[in-house]
Scaffold this motif. Sequence first.
Motif, PDB file in Angstrom:
ATOM      1  N   ILE A 199      55.149   3.467 -28.146  1.00  0.00           N
ATOM      2  CA  ILE A 199      54.725   4.507 -27.192  1.00  0.00           C
ATOM      3  C   ILE A 199      55.529   5.820 -28.123  1.00  0.00           C
ATOM      4  N   THR A 237      53.535  19.621 -24.418  1.00  0.00           N
ATOM      5  CA  THR A 237      54.099  18.609 -25.141  1.00  0.00           C
ATOM      6  C   THR A 237      54.497  19.643 -26.275  1.00  0.00           C
ATOM      7  N   PRO A 258      50.988   4.554 -19.975  1.00  0.00           N
ATOM      8  CA  PRO A 258      51.600   3.382 -20.362  1.00  0.00           C
ATOM      9  C   PRO A 258      51.965   2.481 -19.481  1.00  0.00           C
ATOM     10  N   GLU A 260      53.401   8.886 -24.460  1.00  0.00           N
ATOM     11  CA  GLU A 260      54.284   8.993 -23.392  1.00  0.00           C
ATOM     12  C   GLU A 260      53.625   9.895 -22.311  1.00  0.00           C
ATOM     13  N   PRO A 312      56.749   9.248 -28.645  1.00  0.00           N
ATOM     14  CA  PRO A 312      57.393  10.415 -27.741  1.00  0.00           C
ATOM     15  C   PRO A 312      56.402  11.734 -27.545  1.00  0.00           C
ATOM     16  N   GLN A 313      56.277  12.015 -26.307  1.00  0.00           N
ATOM     17  CA  GLN A 313      55.468  13.334 -26.019  1.00  0.00           C
ATOM     18  C   GLN A 313      53.933  13.228 -26.478  1.00  0.00           C
TER      19      GLN A 313
END
Length: 287
Positions: free
Chosen positions: A234, A257, A214, A207, A236-237
């Motif tokens: 994808i 992140t 992406p 992400e 997340p983070q």
Amino acid sequence: MTFRMICAVTMLVLVSGCGVENLIFAVWPPNLFDEPPAELGPFEVEEYRVAVPDGADGEPTGITMFKPVNATGPLPAFVWVLGSNVQAYYHQSLHETLASWGYAVIVPDARPLTFTDFQYHRRNTDLAKQAVQLAIDGELEVTVDANRIGLGGYSIGGTMALFAAAEDQRPQSVVLWAPTSSPFWTGVDPDALYPLVTADAYFLLAEFDHVEPPSGFPAELQQKLTAAESTVYIIPQGLHLFFQQPTTGDSPTDPFTDLTRFEQQGIAIERTRAYLDELFEIGRSEN
């Protein structure tokens, strides 16, 4: 590093002949986790090297192998294509985990990156295809199932795995960890190759990837794989550099992140294995 900066450094290298590429794409030391980031399977894993005196580009090369001990063959195989100065141990946990679940994992050496090698991407693509052939021919001390072969790679290694899949359509899948483009391609014509890829493409993206978001090159790539079926996940983070184990390349300018490298590796490895298991119709109970 931006496209403009890379081009400027490239021109410096071409003019001066110095090895600036080794500063941009340095070879970092291993970062082995204290414990596996993903669940291991029932097999012990043997890691060994196979020397290849007649590499596809005319020079000697080698292949790092990860084999499940006492697994009955023919085995499903996974060929991991290395990117710019990437080493096999950059994804040590991926290789060991897949092998522990019964996969023969095959990691051909990549040629060192030099901006004056105008066949660099061609060489590495050909070495990947040679590894597939050697595996099928039984030359890697393991018996593989020619009907259950996957290709994969991280960053530009993933993109070169696509090139190999375009020219050798026997592999049934290509796993792409954060694939990237290049300021220039040497020895290959990507836009001519992408439409030839018929293997299923599995995109594992991050992400917070600020190298190739992406919505950037990976999204363009999906549109160019006109003959392939693409699946996208994808994380997340996730970060681009968290797809590799070495920490030396991390920068204070990387996006913040809450996800750790260990956690991202676990997600990427688990999803890669689950995808391959489903594609090759392998159940955990079979292992």
